[in-house]
Motif scaffolding. Structure first.
Motif, PDB file in Angstrom:
ATOM      1  N   ASP A 446       0.809  -1.223   0.000  1.00 38.39           N
ATOM      2  CA  ASP A 446       0.000   0.000   0.000  1.00 38.39           C
ATOM      3  C   ASP A 446       0.836   1.264   0.000  1.00 38.39           C
ATOM      4  O   ASP A 446       0.309   2.378   0.028  1.00 38.39           O
ATOM      5  CB  ASP A 446      -0.974   0.012   1.180  1.00 38.39           C
ATOM      6  CG  ASP A 446      -0.261   0.029   2.528  1.00 38.39           C
ATOM      7  OD1 ASP A 446       0.986   0.127   2.571  1.00 38.39           O
ATOM      8  OD2 ASP A 446      -0.962  -0.057   3.560  1.00 38.39           O
ATOM      9  N   GLY A 447       2.170   1.126  -0.045  1.00 39.60           N
ATOM     10  CA  GLY A 447       3.032   2.294  -0.123  1.00 39.60           C
ATOM     11  C   GLY A 447       3.377   2.917   1.207  1.00 39.60           C
ATOM     12  O   GLY A 447       4.093   3.912   1.261  1.00 39.60           O
ATOM     13  N   SER A 448       2.896   2.367   2.305  1.00 43.14           N
ATOM     14  CA  SER A 448       3.216   2.916   3.614  1.00 43.14           C
ATOM     15  C   SER A 448       4.634   2.514   4.014  1.00 43.14           C
ATOM     16  O   SER A 448       5.328   1.814   3.282  1.00 43.14           O
ATOM     17  CB  SER A 448       2.206   2.434   4.655  1.00 43.14           C
ATOM     18  OG  SER A 448       2.244   1.018   4.773  1.00 43.14           O
ATOM     19  N   SER A 449       5.040   2.951   5.183  1.00 46.16           N
ATOM     20  CA  SER A 449       6.397   2.708   5.662  1.00 46.16           C
ATOM     21  C   SER A 449       6.373   1.794   6.886  1.00 46.16           C
ATOM     22  O   SER A 449       5.480   1.918   7.732  1.00 46.16           O
ATOM     23  CB  SER A 449       7.064   4.035   6.015  1.00 46.16           C
ATOM     24  OG  SER A 449       8.315   3.830   6.637  1.00 46.16           O
ATOM     25  N   PRO A 450       7.328   0.879   7.020  1.00 48.96           N
ATOM     26  CA  PRO A 450       7.408   0.043   8.227  1.00 48.96           C
ATOM     27  C   PRO A 450       8.001   0.832   9.388  1.00 48.96           C
ATOM     28  O   PRO A 450       9.092   0.540   9.878  1.00 48.96           O
ATOM     29  CB  PRO A 450       8.314  -1.105   7.787  1.00 48.96           C
ATOM     30  CG  PRO A 450       9.201  -0.506   6.744  1.00 48.96           C
ATOM     31  CD  PRO A 450       8.355   0.517   6.019  1.00 48.96           C
ATOM     32  N   ASP A 451       7.264   1.844   9.846  1.00 49.62           N
ATOM     33  CA  ASP A 451       7.776   2.769  10.844  1.00 49.62           C
ATOM     34  C   ASP A 451       7.444   2.368  12.274  1.00 49.62           C
ATOM     35  O   ASP A 451       7.618   3.158  13.194  1.00 49.62           O
ATOM     36  CB  ASP A 451       7.252   4.177  10.556  1.00 49.62           C
ATOM     37  CG  ASP A 451       5.731   4.223  10.432  1.00 49.62           C
ATOM     38  OD1 ASP A 451       5.085   3.166  10.626  1.00 49.62           O
ATOM     39  OD2 ASP A 451       5.191   5.299  10.130  1.00 49.62           O
ATOM     40  N   ARG A 452       6.956   1.147  12.443  1.00 47.34           N
ATOM     41  CA  ARG A 452       6.732   0.614  13.793  1.00 47.34           C
ATOM     42  C   ARG A 452       6.941  -0.898  13.739  1.00 47.34           C
ATOM     43  O   ARG A 452       6.822  -1.522  12.673  1.00 47.34           O
ATOM     44  CB  ARG A 452       5.337   0.966  14.304  1.00 47.34           C
ATOM     45  CG  ARG A 452       4.193   0.620  13.378  1.00 47.34           C
ATOM     46  CD  ARG A 452       2.878   1.155  13.942  1.00 47.34           C
ATOM     47  NE  ARG A 452       1.738   0.832  13.098  1.00 47.34           N
ATOM     48  CZ  ARG A 452       1.317   1.585  12.102  1.00 47.34           C
ATOM     49  NH1 ARG A 452       1.980   2.709  11.805  1.00 47.34           N
ATOM     50  NH2 ARG A 452       0.268   1.236  11.394  1.00 47.34           N
ATOM     51  N   PRO A 453       7.251  -1.501  14.888  1.00 51.12           N
ATOM     52  CA  PRO A 453       7.596  -2.930  14.885  1.00 51.12           C
ATOM     53  C   PRO A 453       6.525  -3.815  14.282  1.00 51.12           C
ATOM     54  O   PRO A 453       6.834  -4.825  13.638  1.00 51.12           O
ATOM     55  CB  PRO A 453       7.808  -3.230  16.372  1.00 51.12           C
ATOM     56  CG  PRO A 453       8.227  -1.924  16.973  1.00 51.12           C
ATOM     57  CD  PRO A 453       7.456  -0.882  16.217  1.00 51.12           C
ATOM     58  N   SER A 454       5.249  -3.472  14.432  1.00 48.96           N
ATOM     59  CA  SER A 454       4.178  -4.321  13.910  1.00 48.96           C
ATOM     60  C   SER A 454       4.158  -4.353  12.383  1.00 48.96           C
ATOM     61  O   SER A 454       3.532  -5.240  11.803  1.00 48.96           O
ATOM     62  CB  SER A 454       2.828  -3.845  14.439  1.00 48.96           C
ATOM     63  OG  SER A 454       2.564  -2.513  14.018  1.00 48.96           O
ATOM     64  N   LYS A 455       4.835  -3.415  11.732  1.00 48.22           N
ATOM     65  CA  LYS A 455       4.857  -3.366  10.277  1.00 48.22           C
ATOM     66  C   LYS A 455       6.178  -3.875   9.706  1.00 48.22           C
ATOM     67  O   LYS A 455       6.453  -3.700   8.522  1.00 48.22           O
ATOM     68  CB  LYS A 455       4.594  -1.942   9.783  1.00 48.22           C
ATOM     69  CG  LYS A 455       3.218  -1.410  10.166  1.00 48.22           C
ATOM     70  CD  LYS A 455       2.904  -0.095   9.488  1.00 48.22           C
ATOM     71  CE  LYS A 455       2.725  -0.285   7.988  1.00 48.22           C
ATOM     72  NZ  LYS A 455       2.284   0.965   7.319  1.00 48.22           N
ATOM     73  N   ARG A 456       6.982  -4.505  10.548  1.00 49.71           N
ATOM     74  CA  ARG A 456       8.243  -5.053  10.056  1.00 49.71           C
ATOM     75  C   ARG A 456       7.958  -6.085   8.962  1.00 49.71           C
ATOM     76  O   ARG A 456       7.052  -6.908   9.093  1.00 49.71           O
ATOM     77  CB  ARG A 456       9.009  -5.709  11.207  1.00 49.71           C
ATOM     78  CG  ARG A 456      10.463  -6.034  10.854  1.00 49.71           C
ATOM     79  CD  ARG A 456      11.125  -6.820  11.970  1.00 49.71           C
ATOM     80  NE  ARG A 456      11.147  -6.106  13.226  1.00 49.71           N
ATOM     81  CZ  ARG A 456      12.089  -5.250  13.590  1.00 49.71           C
ATOM     82  NH1 ARG A 456      13.101  -5.005  12.768  1.00 49.71           N
ATOM     83  NH2 ARG A 456      12.027  -4.646  14.765  1.00 49.71           N
ATOM     84  N   PRO A 457       8.714  -6.081   7.867  1.00 50.68           N
ATOM     85  CA  PRO A 457       8.438  -7.002   6.748  1.00 50.68           C
ATOM     86  C   PRO A 457       8.561  -8.464   7.155  1.00 50.68           C
ATOM     87  O   PRO A 457       9.272  -8.817   8.109  1.00 50.68           O
ATOM     88  CB  PRO A 457       9.512  -6.626   5.710  1.00 50.68           C
ATOM     89  CG  PRO A 457       9.979  -5.265   6.092  1.00 50.68           C
ATOM     90  CD  PRO A 457       9.843  -5.179   7.575  1.00 50.68           C
TER      91      PRO A 457
END
Length: 519
Positions: A446-457
């Motif tokens: 979706d183009g967002s950024s992994p800017d928090r631990p829950s969004k880590r790839p």
């Protein structure tokens, strides 16, 4: 860095580009957009790259070594070259066969481990594929539509049965044997979908073959007449709930033609000899120690969702936990027509081994400095229109002129904000020539950024190859804008039609060179 979509700008530019494309498209379904004349970079600053890295860049930019037909020739067998990682994570290998009759058979083998040595279950997919027109969204690709005739599953462990039973739940009763019914007859294929019987349990499983909606076949011509053919299929959405609805605009890890693949390739042979009843068990490959020090460069022209072509170049200084990155963007799938370059720098902290993705290590990266170079007149004009204090010096942009955007907190037009922190995932492997490869976490679709631990790839981008070892001395402490961008390679073509799609990508992800996808 916060990546903010600029929907109004992207939408307007997309409409303008689409109108221009259709005005020259003609009526033939296989008409393909032509390429613009790329401007030459007149920068005279001395390159700071190691010779091996420059050699790798020139090699991947040598478009004469790569051909791609539209429509592609799909007939034949296509196999995985390594244990693949999909978001989730899911570990799998693939074996796809396309027939002249437009029918296809796809085998997907899923595993319980990141080495693809413990099979969990196999999917056997049969269907029909129809190639359509050249894609006006993802240049160099062909759009297609598919119809699934039958999908079956073969379980290889009791653990897989329990996990799949939880996914299917009550939405597809009777699909799997009862809990006390293990083991059952070996090789039994359980039906998940049948067009004739009107049965479909795929959505409950989170499965689709929408990857067949976008295709590209590349033929690489090596020395002594040797060929390597790769099949690129559409990307898989990083969010589970979106996987069955996502329309691909980028690619996933390519498959290689079983007759024309990189040698040696033990994985290719193991996958080619497999079947849904006998999934491939890959040979053990102990990963090398994760040592980032040195320089890493793209192995090939990379494609991201939202119409983005790029090459990446990283330098890591392990003694200071510092990094620098150069991300050159292009308007064509051969990476020969540059549009702009983003350079970034900062620091990183190494964390613990990932508890979710086997073989991976967690990192936290901080981006503190960035600069941008416009390599296309249209890009330069767009950047010059930025308000004062929003993206470098207002009105000061020109082709080949690099500007430091750190003092303006990034570049609002490109979605760059400084400073910025991202939670990352890294791993290393060795290629068929025992050269180190670096895998960096995949960007959210979706183009967002992994800017928090829950969004880590939980999956990876295309690997980088190490082109130079650790630096003998620490780098000079200068702003990244003083280092030169990679040299663009000019190419002939028609008017500046392809400049507009690059501008339509309104958010440049500095750490992984991504564009925000607006829909």
């Amino acid at each position: 860095m916060a990546w903010v979509p600029r929907a109004h700008l992207a939408g307007a530019l997309w409409v303008l580009w689409t109108w221009a494309a259709l005005s020259v498209a003609g009526r033939k379904p296989w008409d393909v957009p032509t390429a613009p004349q790329a401007p030459r970079n007149t920068t005279t600053t001395k390159l700071l790259w190691e010779p091996q890295c420059l050699s790798q860049l020139r090699h991947l930019q040598d478009g004469a070594r790569i051909t791609a037909l539209i429509p592609p020739r799909l007939e034949g067998n296509w196999v995985s070259t390594r244990c693949e990682v999909r978001p989730g994570p899911e570990f799998l290998t693939r074996f796809y066969t396309f027939y002249p009759s437009r029918l296809f058979k796809a085998l997907q083998f899923y595993y319980e481990d990141a080495g693809c040595r413990t099979p969990a279950y196999s999917l056997v997919i049969r269907g029909r594929l129809r190639l359509r027109q050249a894609s006006w969204i993802t240049r160099g690709a062909t759009e297609a539509e598919h119809h699934l005739l039958k999908v079956g599953i073969v379980l290889h462990s009791a653990r897989a049965r329990r996990q799949l039973a939880g996914r299917l739940g009550s939405s597809c009763p009777g699909t799997l044997p009862p809990a006390g019914g293990w083991p059952w007859a070996p090789g039994r294929v359980l039906e998940l979908r049948s067009a004739r019987a009107g049965r479909d349990c795929l959505e409950a499983l989170g499965f689709s073959m929408l990857e067949l909606g976008l295709l590209r076949v590349e033929t690489r011509h090596h020395a002594h007449g040797r060929l390597v053919q790769e099949l690129f299929l559409g990307d898989i959405h990083t969010e589970w709930a979106q996987r069955t609805h996502h329309r691909p605009t980028g690619y996933q890890q390519p498959l290689q033609n079983a007759m024309h693949h990189v040698h040696p390739c033990p994985v290719c042979g193991a996958v080619y000899r497999s079947s849904e009843h006998r999934p491939p068990v890959l040979p053990p490959r102990p990963p090398p120690p994760l040592a980032l020090g040195g320089q890493w460069v793209s192995r090939e022209c990379e494609v991201r969702p939202a119409v983005l072509f790029l090459t990446r170049f990283f330098t890591f200084y392990e003694d200071r936990r510092a990094w620098e990155g150069s991300y050159q963007h292009y308007s064509d799938p051969a990476c020969r027509q540059p549009t702009f370059t983003v350079r970034a720098a900062g620091h990183y902290a190494r964390g613990a081994p990932s508890g979710l993705v086997q073989g991976a290590t967690e990192f936290v990266f901080k981006v503190t400095r960035a600069s941008v170079t416009a390599l296309d007149p249209a890009t330069a004009r767009a950047l010059s229109s930025s308000p004062e204090g929003a993206c470098g010096r207002a009105g000061g942009w020109g082709v080949g002129v690099e500007q430091d955007v750190t003092h303006t907190g990034g570049c609002a037009l490109l979605g760059i904000r400084l400073p910025h922190k991202e939670y990352e995932l890294f791993k290393t492997e060795l290629d068929h020539r025992q050269r180190p490869l670096l895998f960096i976490g995949e960007r959210p679709t979706d183009g967002s950024s992994p800017d928090r631990p829950s969004k880590r790839p939980t999956s990876y981008q295309a690997p980088l190859i190490q082109c130079a070892g650790p630096q003998a001395a620490p780098p000079p402490r200068h702003s990244p804008h003083r280092a030169p961008p990679p040299p663009p390679v000019p190419a002939s073509g028609a008017a500046g039609l392809r400049r507009l799609p690059a501008l339509a990508c309104s958010a440049v992800l500095v750490l992984a060179s991504w564009c925000v996808q607006t829909r």
